[in-house]
Design a protein around this motif. Structure first.
Motif, PDB file in Angstrom:
ATOM      1  N   ALA A 119     -26.068   4.625  21.553  1.00  0.00           N
ATOM      2  CA  ALA A 119     -26.809   5.173  20.419  1.00  0.00           C
ATOM      3  C   ALA A 119     -26.409   6.622  20.175  1.00  0.00           C
ATOM      4  N   THR A 136     -19.472   0.452  20.677  1.00  0.00           N
ATOM      5  CA  THR A 136     -20.675   0.536  21.514  1.00  0.00           C
ATOM      6  C   THR A 136     -20.832  -0.761  22.279  1.00  0.00           C
ATOM      7  N   ALA A 139     -25.802  -0.878  22.941  1.00  0.00           N
ATOM      8  CA  ALA A 139     -26.383   0.393  22.501  1.00  0.00           C
ATOM      9  C   ALA A 139     -27.879   0.268  22.266  1.00  0.00           C
ATOM     10  N   SER A 141     -31.520   2.799  21.349  1.00  0.00           N
ATOM     11  CA  SER A 141     -32.059   4.097  20.950  1.00  0.00           C
ATOM     12  C   SER A 141     -33.145   4.568  21.908  1.00  0.00           C
ATOM     13  N   TYR A 231     -29.931   6.689  14.366  1.00  0.00           N
ATOM     14  CA  TYR A 231     -29.375   5.932  13.245  1.00  0.00           C
ATOM     15  C   TYR A 231     -29.725   6.530  11.886  1.00  0.00           C
ATOM     16  N   ASP A 258     -31.167  -3.477  18.083  1.00  0.00           N
ATOM     17  CA  ASP A 258     -30.454  -2.282  17.635  1.00  0.00           C
ATOM     18  C   ASP A 258     -29.064  -2.635  17.132  1.00  0.00           C
ATOM     19  N   ILE A 262     -27.762  -1.458  13.510  1.00  0.00           N
ATOM     20  CA  ILE A 262     -26.590  -0.595  13.330  1.00  0.00           C
ATOM     21  C   ILE A 262     -25.613  -1.223  12.346  1.00  0.00           C
TER      22      ILE A 262
END
Length: 307
Positions: A119, A136, A139, A141, A231, A258, A262
């Motif tokens: 992230a 990633t 990933a 957050s 993000y 996530d 993304i």
């Protein structure tokens, strides 16, 4: 394994890095390079370096795995501080180091981040245009995770404020350990989610345990994490080629969802979400089969966009 320890200049402290070299490295040639970022509470010696860094170097890339500021062997105080603004800025200092090396092709630098480092990678790449390809692995957050703790972020912020006041008046700095020592202890505490249980299996056993993989954080200075959204503005600012890899076993850390967020939101024209069936967040850290499958996507991705 061709690796050496390096020193990366930051503001008024240095960061520690491990530089992984391709086989038959020739310093008279120029190589594409990849910056590799470790998970939250982790270190460069764990999955970012010893698994993905080493494998990408064997595929022909120069790879720089680094310890975040305030963590591991890197400098900066408070120790164990997890500051998202500084953590994303660390990426640019890593690139600053790479472009001083004659054997790095400055037009062919990519980045890879694992877990929370993934992230942070997304956030850093929005601003760091020297990154030409973004990857990633699982990933997640850290900001969303903090806000979902007890689903009461205001309560957390008020408690942090009280703790910071106490510390300003001389109280001992509160440093929290994110993980119980064993799975058995965690289960007695009522923890039953796959992600924290597998985190313990990774960080608290010889499987992944390293001296600097501490999983510690300074509580009173975590307010920025509660407010953090890596993000934000990726629809506009994240435009580089993007590969997002997740396992399809969802857990509390939220990497599965996530990954979809993304990819849905990123402004990149070339973007792909690769979902590994039957594998979890921590399987992607070091288990042979899922990491092999992840690398089978990452290597050609970086070769396509970094050459």
């Amino acid at each position: 394994m061709n690796k050496k320890s390096v020193t990366i200049k930051n503001l008024d402290w240095n960061m520690a890095g491990d530089l992984y070299f391709p086989d038959h490295f020739d310093e008279t040639k120029k190589y594409p390079a990849i910056v590799s970022a470790h998970p939250i509470g982790s270190s460069k010696e764990q999955t970012a370096g010893n698994i993905y860094g080493q494998a990408l170097a064997q595929a022909g890339f120069l790879v720089l795995a680094f310890d975040a500021s305030f963590q591991g062997e890197s400098g900066g105080k408070l120790r164990h501080l997890e500051n998202p603004g500084m953590r994303t800025e660390d990426f640019s200092y890593a690139v600053d180091y790479l472009v001083t090396l004659d054997y790095v092709d400055e037009e062919k630098i990519g980045v890879l981040g694992i877990c929370g480092g993934g992230a942070y990678t997304i956030d850093a790449a929005k601003m760091e245009r020297r990154f030409k390809a973004i990857g990633t692995v699982t990933a997640a957050s850290i900001g969303r995770l903090w806000r979902e703790t007890e689903f009461n972020p205001i309560k957390q912020l008020e408690e942090m404020a009280k703790q910071r006041t106490a510390e300003a008046r001389g109280a001992e700095i509160r440093v929290d350990n994110a993980l119980p020592d064993t799975v058995e202890v965690a289960k007695k505490m009522g923890i039953d989610d796959i992600d924290p249980l597998e985190a313990i299996e990774y960080y608290r056993t010889p499987r992944g345990q390293k001296p600097n993989g501490t999983n510690l954080s300074v509580y009173s200075h975590s307010t920025a994490l509660v407010n953090y959204d890596p993000y934000h503005l990726i629809e506009t600012l994240l435009t580089q080629p993007l590969l997002v890899i997740v396992g399809d076993k969802p857990g509390a850390f939220g990497a599965y969802r996530d990954g979809f967020e993304i990819i849905r939101r990123a402004g990149s024209k070339e973007k792909e979400l690769f979902v590994l069936k039957g594998w979890s967040h921590y399987d992607l850290y070091d288990q042979p089969e899922p990491t092999r499958l992840a690398l089978e996507k990452l290597v050609p991705f970086y070769k396509k966009y970094l050459g």
